[in-house]
Structure formats: structure tokens, C-alpha cells
Design a protein around this motif. Sequence first.
Motif, PDB file in Angstrom:
ATOM      1  N   UNK A 174      -4.557  -0.853  -1.028  1.00 44.38           N
ATOM      2  CA  UNK A 174      -4.888  -1.201  -0.149  1.00 44.38           C
ATOM      3  C   UNK A 174      -4.997  -3.095  -0.180  1.00 44.38           C
ATOM      4  N   UNK A 175      -6.017  -3.513  -1.429  1.00 42.60           N
ATOM      5  CA  UNK A 175      -5.953  -4.468  -1.718  1.00 42.60           C
ATOM      6  C   UNK A 175      -5.041  -5.748  -1.685  1.00 42.60           C
ATOM      7  N   UNK A 176      -3.673  -4.446  -2.072  1.00 40.12           N
ATOM      8  CA  UNK A 176      -2.426  -5.487  -2.603  1.00 40.12           C
ATOM      9  C   UNK A 176      -2.026  -6.029  -1.076  1.00 40.12           C
ATOM     10  N   UNK A 177      -2.442  -5.992  -0.137  1.00 40.86           N
ATOM     11  CA  UNK A 177      -2.501  -6.240   0.973  1.00 40.86           C
ATOM     12  C   UNK A 177      -2.876  -8.038   1.123  1.00 40.86           C
ATOM     13  N   UNK A 178      -3.872  -7.768   0.325  1.00 41.06           N
ATOM     14  CA  UNK A 178      -4.693  -9.559   0.741  1.00 41.06           C
ATOM     15  C   UNK A 178      -4.377  -9.873  -0.520  1.00 41.06           C
ATOM     16  N   UNK A 179      -3.034 -10.636  -0.791  1.00 40.79           N
ATOM     17  CA  UNK A 179      -2.325 -11.274  -1.642  1.00 40.79           C
ATOM     18  C   UNK A 179      -2.434 -12.875  -0.883  1.00 40.79           C
ATOM     19  N   UNK A 180      -1.609 -13.979  -1.711  1.00 36.76           N
ATOM     20  CA  UNK A 180      -1.959 -15.274  -1.357  1.00 36.76           C
ATOM     21  C   UNK A 180      -1.611 -15.540  -0.081  1.00 36.76           C
ATOM     22  N   UNK A 181      -0.288 -15.407  -0.039  1.00 39.28           N
ATOM     23  CA  UNK A 181       0.797 -14.807   1.597  1.00 39.28           C
ATOM     24  C   UNK A 181      -0.193 -14.848   2.934  1.00 39.28           C
ATOM     25  N   UNK A 182      -1.160 -13.796   2.787  1.00 38.48           N
ATOM     26  CA  UNK A 182      -2.104 -13.028   3.545  1.00 38.48           C
ATOM     27  C   UNK A 182      -2.978 -13.651   3.728  1.00 38.48           C
ATOM     28  N   UNK A 183      -3.610 -14.426   2.355  1.00 37.99           N
ATOM     29  CA  UNK A 183      -4.506 -15.963   3.388  1.00 37.99           C
ATOM     30  C   UNK A 183      -4.370 -16.508   4.920  1.00 37.99           C
ATOM     31  N   UNK A 184      -2.203 -16.705   5.081  1.00 39.79           N
ATOM     32  CA  UNK A 184      -2.826 -17.594   5.443  1.00 39.79           C
ATOM     33  C   UNK A 184      -2.199 -17.206   7.052  1.00 39.79           C
ATOM     34  N   UNK A 185      -2.593 -15.747   7.335  1.00 41.08           N
ATOM     35  CA  UNK A 185      -2.803 -14.426   9.134  1.00 41.08           C
ATOM     36  C   UNK A 185      -3.508 -13.694   7.880  1.00 41.08           C
ATOM     37  N   UNK A 186      -4.921 -13.930   8.673  1.00 34.59           N
ATOM     38  CA  UNK A 186      -6.060 -13.430   8.241  1.00 34.59           C
ATOM     39  C   UNK A 186      -6.055 -12.492   9.396  1.00 34.59           C
ATOM     40  N   UNK A 187      -5.408 -12.808  10.670  1.00 39.39           N
ATOM     41  CA  UNK A 187      -5.607 -11.810  11.580  1.00 39.39           C
ATOM     42  C   UNK A 187      -4.510 -11.040  11.929  1.00 39.39           C
ATOM     43  N   UNK A 188      -3.591 -11.169  11.158  1.00 40.99           N
ATOM     44  CA  UNK A 188      -2.376 -10.184  11.182  1.00 40.99           C
ATOM     45  C   UNK A 188      -3.073  -9.041   9.523  1.00 40.99           C
ATOM     46  N   UNK A 189      -3.392  -9.366   9.043  1.00 42.18           N
ATOM     47  CA  UNK A 189      -3.903  -8.431   7.936  1.00 42.18           C
ATOM     48  C   UNK A 189      -4.881  -7.730   8.610  1.00 42.18           C
ATOM     49  N   UNK A 190      -5.911  -8.007   8.714  1.00 40.41           N
ATOM     50  CA  UNK A 190      -7.232  -8.066   9.156  1.00 40.41           C
ATOM     51  C   UNK A 190      -6.511  -6.609  10.531  1.00 40.41           C
ATOM     52  N   UNK A 191      -5.633  -7.040  11.276  1.00 43.72           N
ATOM     53  CA  UNK A 191      -5.347  -6.017  12.203  1.00 43.72           C
ATOM     54  C   UNK A 191      -4.523  -4.793  11.638  1.00 43.72           C
ATOM     55  N   UNK A 192      -3.395  -5.135  10.641  1.00 46.62           N
ATOM     56  CA  UNK A 192      -2.737  -3.553   9.638  1.00 46.62           C
ATOM     57  C   UNK A 192      -3.789  -3.147   9.035  1.00 46.62           C
ATOM     58  N   UNK A 193      -5.039  -3.438   8.426  1.00 45.66           N
ATOM     59  CA  UNK A 193      -5.806  -2.901   7.931  1.00 45.66           C
ATOM     60  C   UNK A 193      -6.960  -1.928   8.744  1.00 45.66           C
ATOM     61  N   UNK A 227       0.737  -1.425   0.528  1.00 41.45           N
ATOM     62  CA  UNK A 227       0.112   0.011  -0.163  1.00 41.45           C
ATOM     63  C   UNK A 227       0.910   0.807   0.475  1.00 41.45           C
ATOM     64  N   UNK A 228       0.461   1.900  -1.195  1.00 35.22           N
ATOM     65  CA  UNK A 228       1.005   2.920  -0.743  1.00 35.22           C
ATOM     66  C   UNK A 228       0.767   4.422   0.207  1.00 35.22           C
ATOM     67  N   UNK A 229       1.339   5.636   1.435  1.00 33.53           N
ATOM     68  CA  UNK A 229       1.173   6.107   1.703  1.00 33.53           C
ATOM     69  C   UNK A 229       1.449   7.696   1.221  1.00 33.53           C
ATOM     70  N   UNK A 230       0.537   8.827   0.939  1.00 34.76           N
ATOM     71  CA  UNK A 230       1.822  10.083   0.955  1.00 34.76           C
ATOM     72  C   UNK A 230       1.354  11.459   2.199  1.00 34.76           C
ATOM     73  N   UNK A 231       1.918  11.861   2.838  1.00 30.51           N
ATOM     74  CA  UNK A 231       1.214  12.676   4.142  1.00 30.51           C
ATOM     75  C   UNK A 231       1.074  14.363   3.216  1.00 30.51           C
ATOM     76  N   UNK A 232      -0.644  14.655   2.849  1.00 32.96           N
ATOM     77  CA  UNK A 232      -0.097  15.695   2.410  1.00 32.96           C
ATOM     78  C   UNK A 232       0.705  17.470   3.565  1.00 32.96           C
ATOM     79  N   UNK A 233       1.063  17.855   2.150  1.00 35.38           N
ATOM     80  CA  UNK A 233       1.816  19.120   2.742  1.00 35.38           C
ATOM     81  C   UNK A 233       0.434  19.803   3.569  1.00 35.38           C
TER      82      UNK A 233
END
Length: 346
Positions: A242-261, A127-133
Motif C-alpha cells: 500500500x505504501x507504493x500508492x503514496x508516491x510523489x504524484x499522489x501527494x498532489x491528490x491526497x483525497x484520491x489516495x485517502x479514498x483508495x486506501x 499494491x498487490x492483491x491475492x484472493x486466497x482460494x
Amino acid sequence: MASPPLLELTDRARLIFQLVVEGYLDSGQPVGSKTLAREGGLDLSPASIRSVLAELEQVGLLAAPHTSAGRMPTETGLRIFVDGMMQVAEPTREERLAIEQRLEASGPIEKALEATSAMLSDISGAAGMVLVPRRDPRLSQVTIVPLDKGRALAVLVGEDGQIENRVMDVGNTPASVLEQVGNYISSHLAGRTLPEASDAIRQELASGRTALDEASRDLVERGIAVWSEDASHRPVLIVRGQANLLDEAAMEDLERVRSLLDDLESKHSVAGLLESARDADATRIFIGSENRLFALSGSSVIASPYRDREGKVVGVLGVIGPTRLNYARVVPMVDFTARSLGKLIG
């Protein structure tokens, strides 16, 4: 047990450690001794490699997930690798041109910031992030509308048409007084930012050159104080991918991904983390529980400040994703994107 510095590792242990980390970052999967013996060019038997892997695990640089016989780096191991062993892959000429052209074609700076966040997501696969000036819009009008239970809604209208709403406590103040206060503040806002208007109003109130009664003066002072403080604590964070965080490897650790989201939904906290990179001389890397915000999600953040043409830091950009980010590729891309964005900001 404290992990040893790299210099205390044997050349064999350093090489095997490096191969495990690079293999893990490339595939997202633990790396086993058979894979290292077959593909690592080590000229060692799997048994000898397993012995070294066990030593690296014992000193806290590697870990063995219960679902695999392979090893993966710990957060400590990743930090040591990133700080002492990683060879960054600078963006190619084609990649640099693509970044610059995409930003230049995005139009107004607001669109460029959104394009930057999306581009960082594409580059990193996270996921990309930009803090606006931070900016203080010039306001043209304030209207105060009574609500209920001693509250009122202050509607701040900017010269550019942007509208911000702020709720304030007004007690039993009559609607007529609220209108008077709104008119008084509006008369001091013409072409001014809120901080500039605040200074002018405070000076006038202090000198006694006002026809406002005591209740109205108090309301004006409280409103200005609340709005000024609120504005300084309202970071604008653009998050894309944010959808990029839901890759195949993430499916094995849904709790971690849910926490990140969940962390990303709490933009104020994430913005605070990016703010901590504002004064950095170079790109900063936060790995997992090194930052309390991501202790549960085990995520990494790569962040870099970006500057205007005068060299003043005006914001921070970066990516967030799992700790298995391709640091060697993403770090220089984030750094170059920050420099490219800065060229567009006056």
C-alpha cells in the motif's frame, strides 16, 4: 459527446493520441504540444499539434488539467488505448525465471500467496492483491460460550489448530443447553468440513434420530445455517505494498489516495471486485469509475484468475493503483504470475 472509435480518427490524430497516452503513463504528467513537437518525431509545428489535441479533447479522449497546458487521457481514452492500441511487453526470460524462483522458494502455499502479493506490488509499483482460494477446513471441536444480551460465542477449532470465532444469537438459552449443543455438534465434526457436518446433522435431525429437545434442535439448525453462510462470505484477501500508492504524484491528490486506501481497508468490497474476474478467460482491467467501488479514487485494477493443476479456478490475483499504471508491462506480468502460482497449487 460519445467518443469515436479509433477507426474514425485520422492517422495523425491516432498517432498524437497514442503519444500522449504513452507519455502520460510513463511520466504520470500531462503531455504538452512542445514536448510532442520536440520528442514525438511528428514533423509538425506546436500549433498544428495543439489543434489536434483540442479535437481529441473535444471528443472526450483527452483532458487538460487546470494546472497544466498539457493533455492527459480520460478514463474513456485509457480504455480505448488499452483495448485497441496497447502493445504489451511480454516478460523477459530473466523476469519469468525470477518470478518462478521467488514463488518456489516461498515454502508452504500460504507463504507463496503472501509472496505473490508482495511480488505483484514490486512488479507494478502499486499494491498487490491475492484472493486466497476458498477452502473448508476440517474441524475437530466446537465450544459455545455464553456472552451477554442473549448472545454466545461459538469457537470452531480446526484439525490444523486454526481457530475461528462466530457470534450467534441464543436468546435465553441456559449455559447447560449451550454446552449440550456444542458437544452434539462436535461429535459430528470429527474429520469433517463444516458443510459435510451440516449435511450429516440435518439428516439426523430430519430422521428424528436424536435425543435433543426442540429448543436445542432449533439452536443447532440456526448455528449450522449461520456458520455455513458466514463461511461462504468470508473472503481472505492479502494486500501488500500500500505504501507504493503514496508516491510523489499522489501527494498532489491526497483525497484520491485517502479514498483508495479506505477502499483497500474494506477488503470485502475489493474481494468482490476480484471475484468478478474469476470466470474471465484472460486478465481483466478495470479503469476508474468503470467500477463503482473506485469511482471516487479513480483507480485501476488489473486482475487475473489463477488455476490449480487440474485447470480449476481457485482464486484471483492482481494489482491496484492509479489509472496511470504501466498497463503494457503490468498486464502480461500479472498473467504470467497467475500461471506460475497455479503450478504450485495441487
